[in-house]
Design an enzyme around this catalytic site. Structure first.
Site, PDB file in Angstrom:
ATOM      1  N   ASP A 153       0.950  -1.146   0.043  1.00 58.82           N
ATOM      2  CA  ASP A 153       0.014  -0.009   0.059  1.00 58.82           C
ATOM      3  C   ASP A 153       0.915   1.402  -0.194  1.00 58.82           C
ATOM      4  O   ASP A 153       0.503   2.424   0.513  1.00 58.82           O
ATOM      5  CB  ASP A 153      -0.888  -0.024   1.159  1.00 58.82           C
ATOM      6  CG  ASP A 153      -2.124   0.785   0.961  1.00 58.82           C
ATOM      7  OD1 ASP A 153      -2.195   1.720   0.102  1.00 58.82           O
ATOM      8  OD2 ASP A 153      -2.958   0.766   1.853  1.00 58.82           O
ATOM      9  N   TYR A 154       2.063   1.304  -0.714  1.00 56.59           N
ATOM     10  CA  TYR A 154       2.703   2.408  -0.597  1.00 56.59           C
ATOM     11  C   TYR A 154       1.973   3.386  -1.773  1.00 56.59           C
ATOM     12  O   TYR A 154       1.388   3.217  -2.794  1.00 56.59           O
ATOM     13  CB  TYR A 154       4.209   2.251  -1.349  1.00 56.59           C
ATOM     14  CG  TYR A 154       4.942   1.734  -0.395  1.00 56.59           C
ATOM     15  CD1 TYR A 154       5.858   2.789   0.417  1.00 56.59           C
ATOM     16  CD2 TYR A 154       5.566   0.370  -0.155  1.00 56.59           C
ATOM     17  CE1 TYR A 154       6.786   2.115   1.412  1.00 56.59           C
ATOM     18  CE2 TYR A 154       6.509  -0.227   0.593  1.00 56.59           C
ATOM     19  CZ  TYR A 154       6.994   0.801   1.491  1.00 56.59           C
ATOM     20  OH  TYR A 154       7.982   0.079   2.177  1.00 56.59           O
ATOM     21  N   GLU A 155       2.195   4.557  -1.302  1.00 57.22           N
ATOM     22  CA  GLU A 155       1.279   5.976  -1.920  1.00 57.22           C
ATOM     23  C   GLU A 155       2.079   6.908  -2.732  1.00 57.22           C
ATOM     24  O   GLU A 155       1.469   7.923  -3.263  1.00 57.22           O
ATOM     25  CB  GLU A 155       0.027   6.222  -1.271  1.00 57.22           C
ATOM     26  CG  GLU A 155      -0.961   5.113  -0.682  1.00 57.22           C
ATOM     27  CD  GLU A 155      -2.233   5.583  -0.118  1.00 57.22           C
ATOM     28  OE1 GLU A 155      -2.612   6.552   0.171  1.00 57.22           O
ATOM     29  OE2 GLU A 155      -3.018   4.635   0.098  1.00 57.22           O
ATOM     30  N   HIS A 156       3.321   6.876  -2.045  1.00 55.66           N
ATOM     31  CA  HIS A 156       4.292   8.106  -2.586  1.00 55.66           C
ATOM     32  C   HIS A 156       5.584   7.410  -2.861  1.00 55.66           C
ATOM     33  O   HIS A 156       6.006   6.430  -1.795  1.00 55.66           O
ATOM     34  CB  HIS A 156       4.387   9.271  -1.341  1.00 55.66           C
ATOM     35  CG  HIS A 156       2.986   9.531  -0.730  1.00 55.66           C
ATOM     36  ND1 HIS A 156       2.215  10.502  -1.348  1.00 55.66           N
ATOM     37  CD2 HIS A 156       2.476   9.282   0.429  1.00 55.66           C
ATOM     38  CE1 HIS A 156       1.329  10.636  -0.474  1.00 55.66           C
ATOM     39  NE2 HIS A 156       1.232  10.002   0.187  1.00 55.66           N
TER      40      HIS A 156
END
Ligand SMILES: *[C@@H]1O[C@H](CO)[C@@H](O)[C@H](O)[C@H]1NC(C)=O
Ligand SMILES: *[C@@H]1O[C@H](CO)[C@@H](O)[C@H](O)[C@H]1NC(C)=O
Length: 305
Positions: A153-156
């Site tokens: 769930d990395y978003e950056h």
């Protein structure tokens, strides 16, 4: 047996195999998943109702490769620490909920949006060192907590899609080969550079990814049923061949809400054999509400029609 009879038997067998393949191609799933532990609300596993007729995954949110300093957490190149609400979501609570419900599995999610109000970045120093650190730190957490799978769930990102692909793809392959995990999912949403990273990962390592937890609640608030079904088809073709799960948020975020027709859309997908499962963000936000939408989701998945 005469040859005519043999031929008819072979034809019968062929017919059965074909029918079986058709059924497999259009099949609904009974997978319900819920993120838990990202907010300090002391939510417990036993707060969430579990229907015995679904496959149920809790997803601990989050393990992050950052230091646990409360003032300024900083990146640790793949050394993961537990950031979920560990007052209530302990190793013994994991064992207890799994003992109580044979259909419950527990996963951990990596990354997430932010920690201490700062964005969490995917920031490997090098691909090889990140993987080495990630395999050992995640294996340790998974064994300590007796977990079954991981979610990405990395978003950056402070890396290019290629480094993300190799780090995450090889991490999943190694954890599966070592039998540390039995399933892996990814949690993209429709924004860049999120999609470019996850689509690159999907193109190369999609065969090792069991579910796509597509964050449909990241679309605009007030999404209606027809828009939602269109978004679903777009993502189903982006993540071709994958089990794209549908989702809603209980935190007042966007997308198609239950009161705007989320379950109508689910029934439509189910009638087309495209409903692989439903996931919710998040148990923390549903705490105190009676978990009505979680119950409704599981009832819909469990029902034969
Ligand atoms: C959660 O539990 C801790 C420890 O028992 C307590 O100090 C804290 O006030 C609780 N927080 C909430 C939001 O209930
Ligand atoms: C859904 O929203 C779109 C865009 O606002 C609109 O064009 C469409 O008419 C809406 N559909 C329904 C059934 O309300």
């Amino acid at each position: 047996m005469d040859s005519l009879m043999l031929i008819s038997l072979l034809m019968l067998q062929y017919l059965c195999i074909s029918l079986f393949s058709i059924q497999v191609a259009a099949t609904n799933g009974k997978l319900f998943r819920e993120y838990i532990g990202a907010e300090s609300k002391n939510v417990t596993f036993s707060d969430v109702p579990v229907n015995p007729n679904v496959e149920f995954h809790f997803i601990l949110s989050f393990a992050i490769d950052y230091t646990t300093s409360s003032t300024s957490p900083s990146p640790t190149n793949g050394h993961f620490n537990v950031f979920w609400d560990s007052n209530t979501l302990t190793p013994s609570q994991v064992s207890a909920i799994k003992a109580r419900h044979s259909n419950v599995k527990v996963a951990l999610s990596l990354g997430g949006d932010s920690v201490s109000n700062r964005n969490v970045y995917f920031q490997p120093t090098s691909v090889t060192s990140w993987i080495q650190n990630a395999v050992s730190s995640i294996t340790k957490i998974i064994k300590e907590y007796n977990l079954d799978g991981i979610d990405i769930d990395y978003e950056h990102f402070s890396s290019d899609p290629n480094a993300f692909t190799e780090c995450i793809g090889r991490l999943i392959v190694i954890l599966k080969q070592n039998r540390v995990i039995s399933f892996a999912s990814i949690a993209p949403y429709d924004d860049d550079p999120v999609q470019s990273h996850y689509l690159a990962l999907w193109r190369k390592y999609g065969n090792f990814i069991d579910y796509v937890n597509f964050q449909f609640y990241a679309y605009d608030k007030g999404t209606n049923v027809s828009q939602f079904l269109r978004f679903f088809e777009i993502q189903r073709s982006n993540y071709r061949g994958g089990k794209v799960l549908v989702s809603f948020g209980t935190d007042g975020s966007g997308g198609l809400s239950p009161k705007n027709g989320f379950f109508t859309a689910c029934s439509r997908l189910k009638s087309q054999g495209k409903l692989h499962g439903i996931f919710v963000w998040s148990a923390d936000d549903s705490k105190g509400t009676g978990f009505g939408f979680e119950k409704q989701s599981q009832a819909l998945l469990a029902s034969p029609k």
